[in-house]
Design a protein around this motif. Structure first.
Motif, PDB file in Angstrom:
ATOM      1  N   GLY A  92     -12.521 -40.562   4.719  1.00 20.57           N
ATOM      2  CA  GLY A  92     -11.442 -39.931   5.075  1.00 20.57           C
ATOM      3  C   GLY A  92     -10.081 -40.813   5.467  1.00 20.57           C
ATOM      4  O   GLY A  92      -8.956 -40.419   5.701  1.00 20.57           O
ATOM      5  N   GLU A  93     -10.509 -42.226   5.355  1.00 20.97           N
ATOM      6  CA  GLU A  93      -9.597 -43.319   5.485  1.00 20.97           C
ATOM      7  C   GLU A  93      -8.587 -43.547   4.433  1.00 20.97           C
ATOM      8  O   GLU A  93      -7.159 -43.770   5.032  1.00 20.97           O
ATOM      9  CB  GLU A  93     -10.427 -44.619   6.006  1.00 20.97           C
ATOM     10  CG  GLU A  93     -11.045 -44.712   7.342  1.00 20.97           C
ATOM     11  CD  GLU A  93     -11.560 -45.970   7.351  1.00 20.97           C
ATOM     12  OE1 GLU A  93     -10.588 -47.015   7.749  1.00 20.97           O
ATOM     13  OE2 GLU A  93     -12.637 -46.174   7.112  1.00 20.97           O
ATOM     14  N   PHE A  94      -8.952 -43.522   3.305  1.00 24.40           N
ATOM     15  CA  PHE A  94      -8.248 -43.846   2.351  1.00 24.40           C
ATOM     16  C   PHE A  94      -7.693 -42.599   1.458  1.00 24.40           C
ATOM     17  O   PHE A  94      -8.648 -41.525   1.413  1.00 24.40           O
ATOM     18  CB  PHE A  94      -8.871 -44.876   1.323  1.00 24.40           C
ATOM     19  CG  PHE A  94      -9.205 -46.022   2.002  1.00 24.40           C
ATOM     20  CD1 PHE A  94      -8.553 -46.501   3.120  1.00 24.40           C
ATOM     21  CD2 PHE A  94     -10.095 -47.247   1.450  1.00 24.40           C
ATOM     22  CE1 PHE A  94      -8.678 -47.921   3.596  1.00 24.40           C
ATOM     23  CE2 PHE A  94     -10.175 -48.355   2.013  1.00 24.40           C
ATOM     24  CZ  PHE A  94      -9.632 -48.766   3.150  1.00 24.40           C
ATOM     25  N   ARG A  95      -6.739 -42.694   0.854  1.00 25.32           N
ATOM     26  CA  ARG A  95      -6.272 -41.552   0.027  1.00 25.32           C
ATOM     27  C   ARG A  95      -7.101 -41.369  -1.181  1.00 25.32           C
ATOM     28  O   ARG A  95      -7.375 -42.390  -1.737  1.00 25.32           O
ATOM     29  CB  ARG A  95      -4.635 -41.685  -0.186  1.00 25.32           C
ATOM     30  CG  ARG A  95      -4.254 -43.071  -0.933  1.00 25.32           C
ATOM     31  CD  ARG A  95      -2.821 -43.219  -0.781  1.00 25.32           C
ATOM     32  NE  ARG A  95      -2.068 -42.321  -1.589  1.00 25.32           N
ATOM     33  CZ  ARG A  95      -0.729 -42.583  -1.884  1.00 25.32           C
ATOM     34  NH1 ARG A  95       0.020 -43.579  -1.232  1.00 25.32           N
ATOM     35  NH2 ARG A  95      -0.278 -41.736  -2.714  1.00 25.32           N
TER      36      ARG A  95
ATOM     37  N   LEU B 263      -5.727 -42.636  -5.575  1.00 20.99           N
ATOM     38  CA  LEU B 263      -5.587 -43.880  -5.988  1.00 20.99           C
ATOM     39  C   LEU B 263      -7.244 -44.353  -6.251  1.00 20.99           C
ATOM     40  O   LEU B 263      -7.911 -44.422  -5.335  1.00 20.99           O
ATOM     41  CB  LEU B 263      -5.141 -45.120  -4.896  1.00 20.99           C
ATOM     42  CG  LEU B 263      -3.433 -44.688  -4.923  1.00 20.99           C
ATOM     43  CD1 LEU B 263      -2.978 -45.801  -3.762  1.00 20.99           C
ATOM     44  CD2 LEU B 263      -2.934 -44.970  -6.385  1.00 20.99           C
TER      45      LEU B 263
ATOM     46  N   ALA C  81     -10.767 -50.041   6.559  1.00 17.35           N
ATOM     47  CA  ALA C  81      -9.760 -50.511   6.564  1.00 17.35           C
ATOM     48  C   ALA C  81      -9.941 -51.990   7.311  1.00 17.35           C
ATOM     49  O   ALA C  81      -9.327 -53.081   6.973  1.00 17.35           O
ATOM     50  CB  ALA C  81      -8.512 -49.797   7.327  1.00 17.35           C
TER      51      ALA C  81
ATOM     52  N   LEU D 106      -2.821 -51.605   2.360  1.00 20.35           N
ATOM     53  CA  LEU D 106      -3.538 -50.558   3.252  1.00 20.35           C
ATOM     54  C   LEU D 106      -2.124 -49.709   3.456  1.00 20.35           C
ATOM     55  O   LEU D 106      -2.234 -48.387   3.484  1.00 20.35           O
ATOM     56  CB  LEU D 106      -4.266 -51.162   4.438  1.00 20.35           C
ATOM     57  CG  LEU D 106      -5.225 -52.116   4.267  1.00 20.35           C
ATOM     58  CD1 LEU D 106      -5.950 -52.516   5.519  1.00 20.35           C
ATOM     59  CD2 LEU D 106      -6.340 -50.913   3.329  1.00 20.35           C
ATOM     60  N   GLY D 107      -1.279 -50.088   4.082  1.00 21.72           N
ATOM     61  CA  GLY D 107      -0.141 -49.336   4.572  1.00 21.72           C
ATOM     62  C   GLY D 107       1.035 -49.263   3.507  1.00 21.72           C
ATOM     63  O   GLY D 107       1.834 -48.091   3.808  1.00 21.72           O
TER      64      GLY D 107
END
Lengths: 182, 182
Positions: B129-132, B135, B75, B174-175
């Motif tokens: 594990g930061e991003f989903r 997508l 991120a 990101l959010g």
DNA sequence: CCCATTTGAGACACTCGTGTCTCTCCTCTA
DNA sequence: TAGAGGAGAGACACGAGTGTCTCAAATGGG
């Protein structure tokens, strides 16, 4: 047989989306008609682009209507809106690149009206506490346009599946890329 | 006095971003030189566009380098990347509309390399594990391009402040727009 | 200060896309 | 079946933009 004006417009949009500088001859061929007939329907390239603009605007407005964007939760309204906007995305991608449409005096005020409704939707979401307030409604609506265009283009290139159109846009726009920890 | 080739390219990009169909004469005037000199520097419109493509690619690659996108949290890497990409956003917006660049055999493979690095960044974020994971990295990188273009365009139109460029893009990407409840 | 280099201004021919026209062929209807 | 209307194919002139050239003026270095 009479030429299907709407069909011609859609074929033209399909071509111009991926080749914005296409010749009138290419447009005619893409629509399966002769250049002479194309010129009988649309008096010149300018008239064709204007008709495409009108079509795009109409489709967007009808999508806004069908999505009932003033009802229910704003996030759900955005999802419905994107779903309804999907068929118009290719046309939108072309119009987006025709930046000459948006400068000068002859600018169609329909876009301003449409934009106002989108902005109002995001503002409503903010006032309802659904959306964060550090991203302005203007930016959110503009970002939505950008994502629609990106998605249409990416699908055309075969890099993502067309069935993911709506979810890709809404999930990113509403939820973002970062995984929720709640 | 010797013509500053790079300066000419930047002026050309500044004009072509908002008027992609500008004449060589208009480009020359925007760069403050004559059409003859412009043609001495770039043998034809095609060469100019190619040079702009090369410049854009170089700027993107240098932004990727300076952002150290393989270090730290993904991120944060995205935030650094967007910040570094800001000066190139206008040029990117023009190149984005030159869709003819991305079809045909003469396509510059530099974009593929750049794209691979962006995709890798988002994939790294997912694996950490930061991003989903619903997508795809491809869509995320493409969406980033779209948001860069939208932001550049919106700032040019004066609808949002240029100081919000980076935060608008990264916060949305990101959010997302929905307010965090955590 | 003079000369070499480079730029600007303008002219020129050429290409390409456009808009228009004509003529022929097809289709549908009376 | 005959006629009217519409579409396709091609030819044509026109304009805009382009690429090239020439010549005069300006710049900068030796």
């Amino acid at each position: 047989m009479a030429v299907d004006r709407e069909r011609v417009l859609r074929d033209a949009a399909g071509l111009l989306m991926r080749k914005s500088g296409a010749t009138m001859d290419e447009v005619a061929r893409a629509a399966g008609i002769s250049r002479a007939t194309l010129n009988r329907q649309f008096a010149g390239r300018d008239a064709l682009v204007r008709a495409l603009e009108e079509l795009g605007l109409t489709e967007c407005e009808s999508a806004v209507e069908k999505a009932d964007i003033d009802d229910g939760r704003a996030a759900d309204a955005v999802r419905r809106l994107v779903r309804e906007l999907e068929p118009a995305a290719g046309l939108l991608a072309f119009l987006y690149s025709e930046n000459q449409l948006f400068e000068g005096d002859g600018q169609n005020e329909g876009w301003a009206r449409l934009d106002a409704r989108m902005v109002a939707l995001f503002r409503r979401g903010q006032e309802a506490g659904e959306f964060r307030i550090d991203l302005s409604p203007v930016w959110l609506s503009e970002a939505l346009y950008g994502l629609l265009v990106s998605a249409a283009w990416t699908i055309y290139e075969g890099r993502v599946a067309s069935r993911d159109f709506t979810s890709n846009i809404t999930e990113l726009l509403l939820g973002g890329a970062v995984r929720r920890t709640e």
